[in-house]
Design a protein around this motif. Structure first.
Motif, PDB file in Angstrom:
ATOM      1  N   THR A  43      11.429   1.203  -6.276  1.00  7.82           N
ATOM      2  CA  THR A  43      10.636   0.432  -5.339  1.00  7.82           C
ATOM      3  C   THR A  43      11.074  -1.019  -5.681  1.00  7.82           C
ATOM      4  O   THR A  43      11.330  -1.646  -4.223  1.00  7.82           O
ATOM      5  N   GLU A 122       8.350   6.666  -2.854  1.00  2.94           N
ATOM      6  CA  GLU A 122       7.414   8.159  -3.332  1.00  2.94           C
ATOM      7  C   GLU A 122       7.740   9.137  -2.447  1.00  2.94           C
ATOM      8  O   GLU A 122       7.350  10.101  -3.081  1.00  2.94           O
ATOM      9  N   ARG A 202       1.809  -3.348  -5.817  1.00  2.00           N
ATOM     10  CA  ARG A 202       2.484  -2.779  -6.838  1.00  2.00           C
ATOM     11  C   ARG A 202       1.612  -2.124  -8.101  1.00  2.00           C
ATOM     12  O   ARG A 202       0.699  -2.510  -8.471  1.00  2.00           O
TER      13      ARG A 202
HETATM   14  N1  ASP Z   1       6.229   2.839  -6.986  1.00  2.00           N
HETATM   15  C1  ASP Z   1       5.277   1.637  -7.044  1.00  2.00           C
HETATM   16  C2  ASP Z   1       5.622   0.579  -8.127  1.00  2.00           C
HETATM   17  O1  ASP Z   1       6.576   0.526  -8.789  1.00  2.00           O
HETATM   18  C3  ASP Z   1       3.776   1.984  -7.247  1.00  2.00           C
HETATM   19  C4  ASP Z   1       3.685   2.744  -8.672  1.00  2.00           C
HETATM   20  O2  ASP Z   1       4.519   3.286  -9.349  1.00  2.00           O
HETATM   21  O3  ASP Z   1       2.399   2.837  -9.083  1.00  2.00           O
HETATM   22  O4  ASP Z   1       4.903  -0.267  -8.046  1.00  2.00           O
END
Ligand code: ASP
Ligand code: MG
Length: 430
Positions: A43, A122, A202
């Motif tokens: 992310t 995701e 996030r």
């Molecule tokens: N991949 C996203 C993040 O790192 C959402 C999550 O992991 O909950 O914020």
């Protein structure tokens, strides 16, 4: 039916994905709704792609994205044999979705592009994990969460259309559970009624999991993490942090509200409404007890410490040294609502209104600019907001000794102080 959520750290390497499959194997025969995050730091990496693209550095954006593509293809190659090709086809579809956009010029706002690009993390991870589990005999059905989770178009902080999503869950997910034990999908992402991708903020995957738990009337939700349980502070910031075995929903809502990174702020409500217990368990050692979060009262909690960094103090005073009155404050709140700025702390004085917010440059600039048409605005960046729940004198003095306190607020349960960030380095080094 149980809901599982596997975070980024639980799927960040070939070994971790194998480990995740071993956990899943323990639940053979059970109905599971499985929510998976993007792998590791994907992310963050996708955020960099978006930034490069929006700054007009197309080549850099494409280069950074290429690195991510290769990483995911490599992981898929290590994990998969019979299912590799089918996984590759799916991954390449997602790659094209993003690249098609990166080849254009940015004409819309940053947050829009953010969601179109960042949601890919995701999609990649779930594609790989789903193919791997299927190859290993843990049969599961992969779903694109964007077909189920409908949101508004407040990009990066999208709000769920509860009714529409509920319908999708009833019409699409429930029937699938008749033929499948395991349904696997992405956390954190959704789509608007125009099929634009959105993200929920996030760490939003916990929330997605809670949403499914609520709508599917799950018996429990489990968040699989790399820590042994919920702690009373972030052990990276405070090495003396201790484990908490039992919490109730309200305490977690409070912790999350003040910025504890354990569980996404929006996660608890959907569980609380239906009395669904939330387990936090360690994927590195599933035999550890972890934490259970439920609706029963829990007594004798240790002080709970939350340190929020990168805070900005906006100090707004009347231009003519008159009082900052209700009309000013109400105007400010309207501005914050319009710009989707959530103050972490506010304090109203005679000639000034103080407001502490996360460092979100675009929004701060807009807020400061608009507010400066009716108030003098001073912006101080690089601050930390320290919150202690169930505080006592000793812990408060220990954590704030030799620090510059810019602002302080206190109730019988909770104390909050705004500190100069450079001083916080010392706390962590103590
Ligand atoms: N991949 C996203 C993040 O790192 C959402 C999550 O992991 O909950 O914020
Ligand atoms: Mg995560």
């Amino acid at each position: 039916m149980k809901v599982f959520k596997f975070g980024g750290a639980s799927v960040n390497s070939v070994e971790r994905i194998k480990n995740m499959a071993e956990i899943m194997r323990q639940y053979n025969g059970e109905k599971l709704m499985v929510i998976v995050s993007a792998m590791g730091k994907t992310t963050n990496a996708l955020e960099k792609v978006t930034k490069a693209f929006c700054d007009g550095h197309k080549d850099e954006a494409l280069f950074l994205f290429e690195q991510l593509k290769q990483q995911h293809l490599t992981t898929a190659k290590y994990l998969l044999v019979t299912n590799y090709l089918s996984c590759e086809v799916q991954l390449k579809d997602f790659f094209t979705e993003v690249e098609w956009l990166l080849h254009d010029k940015p004409v819309r706002e940053y947050d829009y592009y953010y969601d179109q690009v960042v949601c890919a993390g995701e999609l990649f991870s779930t594609s790989i994990v789903s193919h791997y589990l299927n190859e290993k005999g843990i049969a599961n059905k992969w779903i694109d969460a964007r077909d189920i989770i409908r949101t508004d178009d407040d990009f990066r902080d999208a709000v769920i259309d509860w009714k529409f999503t509920m319908n999708q869950v009833q019409n699409m997910i429930v029937p699938l559970f008749q033929e499948n034990n395991i349904i696997l999908t992405q956390g954190f992402i959704g789509a608007t009624d125009e099929n634009e991708s959105t993200t929920l903020g996030r760490e939003g995957s916990d929330y997605t999991a809670a949403l499914f738990a609520n709508m599917l009337d799950a018996e429990s939700q489990t968040i699989w993490k790399d820590v042994e349980s919920v702690m009373n502070a972030d052990p990276k910031q405070f090495p003396g942090a201790v484990a908490i075995e039992e919490l109730n929903y309200n305490e977690v809502i409070e912790m999350a509200y003040y910025g504890a990174q354990v569980i996404h702020p929006k996660t608890i409500k959907p569980l609380q409404n239906k009395g669904i217990p939330l387990y936090v368990k360690c994927f590195l050692d599933p035999s550890l007890k972890g934490t259970i979060i439920h609706d029963k009262p829990v007594h004798g909690l240790p002080p709970i410490i939350v340190l929020k960094e990168n805070q900005v103090l906006l100090e707004m005073s009347s231009m003519d040294f008159s009082f900052v009155g209700e009309q000013h404050v109400s105007h400010l709140y309207h501005l914050m609502e319009k710009l989707h700025v959530k103050p972490n702390l506010t304090q109203n004085g005679a000639i000034s209104f103080l407001c502490v917010i996360d460092e979100w440059p675009e929004k701060i600039e807009k807020l400061a600019l608009e507010a400066s048409s009716f108030l003098d605005v001073q912006v101080t960046k690089g601050l930390s907001l320290l919150t202690i729940r169930h505080y006592n004198k000793e812990i408060f003095e220990y954590l704030t000794q030799k620090k510059t306190i810019l602002l302080r607020q206190q109730t019988p349960e909770t104390i909050q102080v705004l500190l100069q960030q450079n001083r916080m380095d010392e706390i962590q080094n103590n």
